[in-house]
Write a protein that holds these residues in place. Structure first.
Motif, PDB file in Angstrom:
ATOM      1  N   PRO A 125    -118.594 -25.977  47.270  1.00 14.53           N
ATOM      2  CA  PRO A 125    -117.300 -25.334  47.519  1.00 14.53           C
ATOM      3  C   PRO A 125    -116.408 -25.360  46.280  1.00 14.53           C
ATOM      4  CG  PRO A 125    -117.805 -26.947  49.244  1.00 14.53           C
ATOM      5  CD  PRO A 125    -118.795 -27.166  48.134  1.00 14.53           C
ATOM      6  N   ARG A 126    -115.659 -24.283  46.095  1.00 21.37           N
ATOM      7  CA  ARG A 126    -114.713 -24.243  44.958  1.00 21.37           C
ATOM      8  C   ARG A 126    -113.730 -25.410  45.037  1.00 21.37           C
ATOM      9  NH1 ARG A 126    -115.846 -18.710  45.869  1.00 21.37           N
ATOM     10  NH2 ARG A 126    -116.349 -17.597  43.918  1.00 21.37           N
ATOM     11  N   ASP A 127    -113.353 -25.805  46.259  1.00 19.22           N
ATOM     12  CA  ASP A 127    -112.463 -26.973  46.424  1.00 19.22           C
ATOM     13  C   ASP A 127    -113.031 -28.184  45.683  1.00 19.22           C
ATOM     14  OD1 ASP A 127    -110.787 -25.577  48.128  1.00 19.22           O
ATOM     15  OD2 ASP A 127    -111.414 -26.620  49.951  1.00 19.22           O
ATOM     16  N   ASP A 128    -114.336 -28.407  45.855  1.00 24.81           N
ATOM     17  CA  ASP A 128    -114.948 -29.594  45.248  1.00 24.81           C
ATOM     18  C   ASP A 128    -115.109 -29.431  43.740  1.00 24.81           C
ATOM     19  OD1 ASP A 128    -115.084 -31.087  47.583  1.00 24.81           O
ATOM     20  OD2 ASP A 128    -117.042 -30.290  48.144  1.00 24.81           O
ATOM     21  N   ALA A 141    -111.046 -34.965  38.455  1.00 23.44           N
ATOM     22  CA  ALA A 141    -111.581 -36.326  38.287  1.00 23.44           C
ATOM     23  C   ALA A 141    -112.124 -36.529  36.869  1.00 23.44           C
ATOM     24  CB  ALA A 141    -112.670 -36.584  39.326  1.00 23.44           C
ATOM     25  N   LEU A 142    -112.768 -35.514  36.312  1.00 23.39           N
ATOM     26  CA  LEU A 142    -113.272 -35.613  34.932  1.00 23.39           C
ATOM     27  C   LEU A 142    -112.107 -35.775  33.956  1.00 23.39           C
ATOM     28  CD1 LEU A 142    -115.972 -32.791  35.111  1.00 23.39           C
ATOM     29  CD2 LEU A 142    -116.469 -35.203  34.638  1.00 23.39           C
ATOM     30  N   LEU A 181    -117.818 -34.672  48.692  1.00 21.52           N
ATOM     31  CA  LEU A 181    -119.125 -35.312  48.473  1.00 21.52           C
ATOM     32  C   LEU A 181    -119.996 -34.383  47.638  1.00 21.52           C
ATOM     33  CD1 LEU A 181    -119.710 -36.649  52.089  1.00 21.52           C
ATOM     34  CD2 LEU A 181    -118.976 -37.965  50.068  1.00 21.52           C
ATOM     35  N   VAL A 182    -120.501 -34.891  46.515  1.00 22.21           N
ATOM     36  CA  VAL A 182    -121.190 -34.023  45.559  1.00 22.21           C
ATOM     37  C   VAL A 182    -122.435 -34.689  44.998  1.00 22.21           C
ATOM     38  CG1 VAL A 182    -119.023 -32.908  44.864  1.00 22.21           C
ATOM     39  CG2 VAL A 182    -119.838 -34.924  43.598  1.00 22.21           C
ATOM     40  N   ARG A 183    -123.216 -33.876  44.316  1.00 22.43           N
ATOM     41  CA  ARG A 183    -124.316 -34.374  43.490  1.00 22.43           C
ATOM     42  C   ARG A 183    -124.012 -33.886  42.079  1.00 22.43           C
ATOM     43  NH1 ARG A 183    -130.642 -34.096  45.298  1.00 22.43           N
ATOM     44  NH2 ARG A 183    -131.475 -35.127  43.438  1.00 22.43           N
ATOM     45  N   LEU A 184    -123.842 -34.799  41.144  1.00 20.81           N
ATOM     46  CA  LEU A 184    -123.385 -34.485  39.779  1.00 20.81           C
ATOM     47  C   LEU A 184    -124.277 -35.241  38.810  1.00 20.81           C
ATOM     48  CD1 LEU A 184    -120.873 -33.170  38.181  1.00 20.81           C
ATOM     49  CD2 LEU A 184    -119.936 -35.491  38.201  1.00 20.81           C
ATOM     50  N   ALA A 185    -125.076 -34.517  38.058  1.00 17.32           N
ATOM     51  CA  ALA A 185    -126.011 -35.182  37.139  1.00 17.32           C
ATOM     52  C   ALA A 185    -126.465 -34.164  36.098  1.00 17.32           C
ATOM     53  CB  ALA A 185    -127.208 -35.726  37.902  1.00 17.32           C
ATOM     54  N   THR A 229    -122.380 -38.134  47.332  1.00 19.08           N
ATOM     55  CA  THR A 229    -121.647 -39.138  46.565  1.00 19.08           C
ATOM     56  C   THR A 229    -120.184 -38.736  46.456  1.00 19.08           C
ATOM     57  OG1 THR A 229    -123.639 -39.542  45.279  1.00 19.08           O
ATOM     58  CG2 THR A 229    -121.580 -40.404  44.370  1.00 19.08           C
ATOM     59  N   GLU A 230    -119.319 -39.656  46.695  1.00 13.80           N
ATOM     60  CA  GLU A 230    -117.883 -39.410  46.598  1.00 13.80           C
ATOM     61  C   GLU A 230    -117.540 -39.030  45.144  1.00 13.80           C
ATOM     62  OE1 GLU A 230    -113.834 -40.039  45.930  1.00 13.80           O
ATOM     63  OE2 GLU A 230    -115.214 -41.639  45.321  1.00 13.80           O
ATOM     64  N   ILE A 231    -116.610 -38.091  44.993  1.00 18.30           N
ATOM     65  CA  ILE A 231    -116.398 -37.467  43.684  1.00 18.30           C
ATOM     66  C   ILE A 231    -116.047 -38.485  42.590  1.00 18.30           C
ATOM     67  CG2 ILE A 231    -114.746 -35.980  42.410  1.00 18.30           C
ATOM     68  CD1 ILE A 231    -114.956 -34.016  44.807  1.00 18.30           C
ATOM     69  N   THR A 232    -115.151 -39.403  42.855  1.00 21.22           N
ATOM     70  CA  THR A 232    -114.766 -40.365  41.815  1.00 21.22           C
ATOM     71  C   THR A 232    -115.969 -41.194  41.373  1.00 21.22           C
ATOM     72  OG1 THR A 232    -112.625 -40.492  42.896  1.00 21.22           O
ATOM     73  CG2 THR A 232    -113.056 -42.096  41.181  1.00 21.22           C
ATOM     74  N   ALA A 233    -116.797 -41.591  42.331  1.00 23.41           N
ATOM     75  CA  ALA A 233    -117.993 -42.369  41.987  1.00 23.41           C
ATOM     76  C   ALA A 233    -118.971 -41.516  41.183  1.00 23.41           C
ATOM     77  CB  ALA A 233    -118.658 -42.893  43.257  1.00 23.41           C
TER      78      ALA A 233
END
Ligand SMILES: NC(=O)c1ccc[n+]([C@@H]2O[C@H](COP(=O)([O-])OP(=O)(O)OC[C@H]3O[C@@H](n4cnc5c(N)ncnc54)[C@H](OP(=O)(O)O)[C@@H]3O)[C@@H](O)[C@H]2O)c1
Length: 221
Positions: free
Chosen positions: A184-187, A194-195, A171-175, A212-216
Motif C-alpha cells: 500500500p502507498r500508505d506503507d 522511518a528511513l 507490516l512490511v518486508r524490506l530487504a 515486520t513492523e516498519i520501524t523494526a
C-alpha cells in the motif's frame, strides 16, 4: 528536519508530506502545477512550483537549498509513454540529484521500483521495443538509480513492489531482495518517514507487504 518531497502532489508524496508534518518536521512539496499549491499548504506543508522536465539544475537547487533531505517521489504515471519514462522517471531523478549536490542537500531518498534494471545488470542492453513501456520504465528507474548513486550524496534507493491504495497495515518486508508483491502507498510513505527518522544511508532495499513492523524493518535495512 526540513524535508523536500518531489512529486509532492502525487499519491505517495501527499501521504509523506502529511506524515512529515504530523511528525514535527518542516515539509516542503515540489509541485509542477500551481493549482496544487493550496492542497499542500492546507495541511501545514510549504509548496514550491518546479518542473523536473523543463526547469534547470540551478532553479531546482534554489528550491531545495537549506533542506536536510530530499525525496524523489515523482513519476510520469501509468498513462505515459516511453518518452516520459526517460524525461521524467530517468532524467527528472538525475536532475534532482544534481540539484541536491548543487544545493548542498546530502541526503537523497529515491523512490524507484522493484525489478529496476541498472546498467550492467543482465538484460539491460536488450533494447526494449518502443511498445515495451514497462521495459523502458524499469531501465529508466535503474539508470536513475545508478546516476544518483554516482553522485556525492547519502543515498537510499527504495524499490517498492506494485502500489495499491489499500489501507496501510504497518507490516512490511524490506530487504535487499524480496519476492515480487504488492504494497500500500500508505506503507511506502511510512517507510520513507522511518528511513528519514532513522538516518539510514547507503542502502538499496526492496519493499512489499510483510509481517515486520516498519520501524523494526527499517532498523535492519
Ligand atoms: N505504480 C506502481 O505500482 C509503482 C511501483 C513501484 C514504484 N512506483 C513509483 O512510485 C513513485 C510514486 O508513485 P505514485 O503512485 O505516488 O505516483 P503519482 O501519484 O503518479 O505521482 C507522481 C507525481 O509526480 C509529478 N510529476 C510528474 N511529472 C513531473 C514533472 N515534470 N515535474 C515535477 N513533478 C512531476 C506528478 O505531478 P502532477 O500531479 O502535476 O501530474 C505527480 O504529482 C513513482 O516514482 C513511481 O514510478 C510505482
Amino acid at each position: 528536519m526540513r524535508v523536500v518531497v518531489a512529486g509532492g502532489h502525487g499519491q505517495i508524496g501527499l501521504r509523506l508530506l502529511r506524515l512529515l508534518d504530523g511528525g514535527g518536521h518542516a515539509a516542503v512539496g515540489l509541485v509542477r502545477n500551481p493549482d496544487h499549491v493550496a492542497d499542500i499548504e492546507q495541511f501545514g506543508a510549504a509548496a514550491v512550483v518546479v518542473d523536473l522536465e523543463t526547469d534547470d539544475v540551478a532553479r531546482v537547487a534554489e528550491a531545495i537549498r537549506g533542506s536536510d533531505a530530499v525525496v524523489f517521489a515523482a513519476g510520469s504515471g501509468p498513462g505515459s509513454g516511453v518518452a516520459r519514462k526517460r524525461t521524467m522517471d530517468r532524467d527528472g531523478a538525475v536532475l534532482l540529484a544534481d540539484a541536491a549536490v548543487a544545493g548542498g542537500v546530502r541526503r537523497f531518498l529515491l523512490v524507484s521500483s522493484i525489478n529496476a534494471i541498472r546498467p550492467g545488470d543482465e538484460g539491460y542492453d536488450d533494447e526494449p521495443g518502443e511498445g515495451d513501456v514497462f521495459g523502458v520504465y524499469l531501465r529508466a528507474k535503474g539508470t536513475a538509480e545508478a546516476a544518483v548513486l554516482d553522485r556525492d550524496l547519502d543515498v537510499v534507493v527504495l524499490r517498492p513492489g506494485r502500489l495499491t491504495d489499500s489501507p496501510g497495515t504497518g507490516l512490511v518486508r524490506l530487504a535487499a531482495s524480496v519476492p515480487r508483491g504488492d504494497v500500500p502507498r500508505d506503507d511506502v510513505a511510512a517507510v520513507l518517514l522511518a528511513l528519514l527518522d532513522a538516518g539510514t544511508v547507503d542502502a538499496t532495499v526492496e519493499l512489499v507487504s510483510g509481517e515486520t513492523e516498519i520501524t523494526a524493518a527499517v532498523g535492519t535495512a
